[in-house]
Design a protein around this motif. Structure first.
Motif, PDB file in Angstrom:
ATOM      1  N   ASP A 280       0.254  10.227   1.924  1.00 49.81           N
ATOM      2  CA  ASP A 280      -0.464  11.322   2.566  1.00 49.81           C
ATOM      3  C   ASP A 280       0.362  11.924   3.704  1.00 49.81           C
ATOM      4  O   ASP A 280       0.526  13.141   3.802  1.00 49.81           O
ATOM      5  N   HIS A 281       0.910  11.049   4.546  1.00 56.78           N
ATOM      6  CA  HIS A 281       1.708  11.507   5.690  1.00 56.78           C
ATOM      7  C   HIS A 281       2.992  12.195   5.234  1.00 56.78           C
ATOM      8  O   HIS A 281       3.375  13.247   5.774  1.00 56.78           O
TER       9      HIS A 281
ATOM     10  N   GLU B  38       2.716  16.429  -2.692  1.00 56.88           N
ATOM     11  CA  GLU B  38       2.483  15.076  -3.200  1.00 56.88           C
ATOM     12  C   GLU B  38       2.985  14.936  -4.629  1.00 56.88           C
ATOM     13  O   GLU B  38       3.570  13.907  -5.000  1.00 56.88           O
TER      14      GLU B  38
ATOM     15  N   ARG C  30       0.854  -1.195   0.000  1.00 55.35           N
ATOM     16  CA  ARG C  30       0.000   0.000   0.000  1.00 55.35           C
ATOM     17  C   ARG C  30       0.890   1.244   0.000  1.00 55.35           C
ATOM     18  O   ARG C  30       2.033   1.172   0.444  1.00 55.35           O
TER      19      ARG C  30
ATOM     20  N   ALA D  10      -1.023   4.749  -0.189  1.00 57.76           N
ATOM     21  CA  ALA D  10      -1.872   5.939  -0.061  1.00 57.76           C
ATOM     22  C   ALA D  10      -1.668   6.646   1.272  1.00 57.76           C
ATOM     23  O   ALA D  10      -1.451   7.866   1.312  1.00 57.76           O
ATOM     24  N   ASP D  11      -1.742   5.900   2.370  1.00 55.00           N
ATOM     25  CA  ASP D  11      -1.618   6.524   3.693  1.00 55.00           C
ATOM     26  C   ASP D  11      -0.232   7.119   3.906  1.00 55.00           C
ATOM     27  O   ASP D  11      -0.079   8.238   4.394  1.00 55.00           O
ATOM     28  N   LYS D  12       0.792   6.353   3.537  1.00 56.97           N
ATOM     29  CA  LYS D  12       2.165   6.847   3.733  1.00 56.97           C
ATOM     30  C   LYS D  12       2.449   8.047   2.841  1.00 56.97           C
ATOM     31  O   LYS D  12       3.127   8.999   3.263  1.00 56.97           O
TER      32      LYS D  12
END
Length: 205
Positions: free
Chosen positions: A52-53, A70, A46, A48-50
């Motif tokens: 985002d952070h 981004e 994955r 997406a979360d990383k």
């Protein structure tokens, strides 16, 4: 010039259009963040979360939005690895699908190495042996570490009719725990001798 900055791929990326808009320090930081994103994809499958952070962290202290940050990180990733994060992810998942369809022989082999790592030589706890075996399998076959762990557990359950976690924790109790306890006892026994030696030497001048 250091080896790091002499990396041809890094030097090419520094001259790319997206990199012309950022300073050297911003380039270095975003380049390193691309590596962090890559490691996260290889581990979990994955991003997406990383992403985002990391985008929030990169935007902090700069006069850019999270979306702009981004975009910088996406550009840096593609420059560094020659593909987008989505392409990396798709490739990992495609290879995992092929490996699963081929059967569990490979996964069972690596599940067996978990037992060996816990039992033999410099023993280690289950969590570390499981992770080591998963990393080895993932790198050898080009899949995610999470996928490797899942396949190892499935193959072990099918072959042994037993959960890999339960079997590993049993081996940990039998082989690793006594070694760990002996090491702790040895360190505790050395402390009084060390303090006594310090007292005999007297105060430092």
């Amino acid at each position: 010039m250091t080896t790091e900055y002499a990396d041809p791929k890094r030097m090419d990326a520094r001259g790319a259009p997206h990199a012309q808009r950022i300073t050297d320090s911003q380039f270095d930081e975003s380049w390193d963040m691309a590596g962090i994103l890559r490691r996260g994809i290889l581990k979990s499958g994955r991003f997406a979360d990383k992403l985002d952070h990391q985008s929030i962290a990169y935007a902090l202290g700069r006069k850019i939005s999270k979306d702009q940050a981004e975009m910088v990180l996406r550009d840096q990733y593609e420059a560094r690895y020659g593909e987008t994060m989505k392409q990396t992810l798709d490739g990992l998942h495609d290879r995992e699908t092929i490996l699963r369809e081929a059967g569990g022989e490979h996964a069972l082999y690596y599940a067996g190495t978990v037992e060996t790592l816990i039992r033999d030589g410099d023993t280690m706890p289950f969590y570390k042996a499981f992770d080591t075996a998963a990393v080895d399998m993932a790198r050898q076959h080009g899949i995610t570490e999470t996928g490797a762990k899942s396949m190892m557990k499935d193959a072990f359950q099918k072959a042994r009719n037993r959960d890999l976690y339960d079997a590993g924790k049993e081996l940990e109790e039998r082989h690793h725990k006594p070694v760990r306890e002996a090491e702790v006892a040895a360190r505790r026994a050395q402390r009084p001798r060390a303090r006594q030696a310090e007292r005999q030497m007297g105060p430092a001048r």
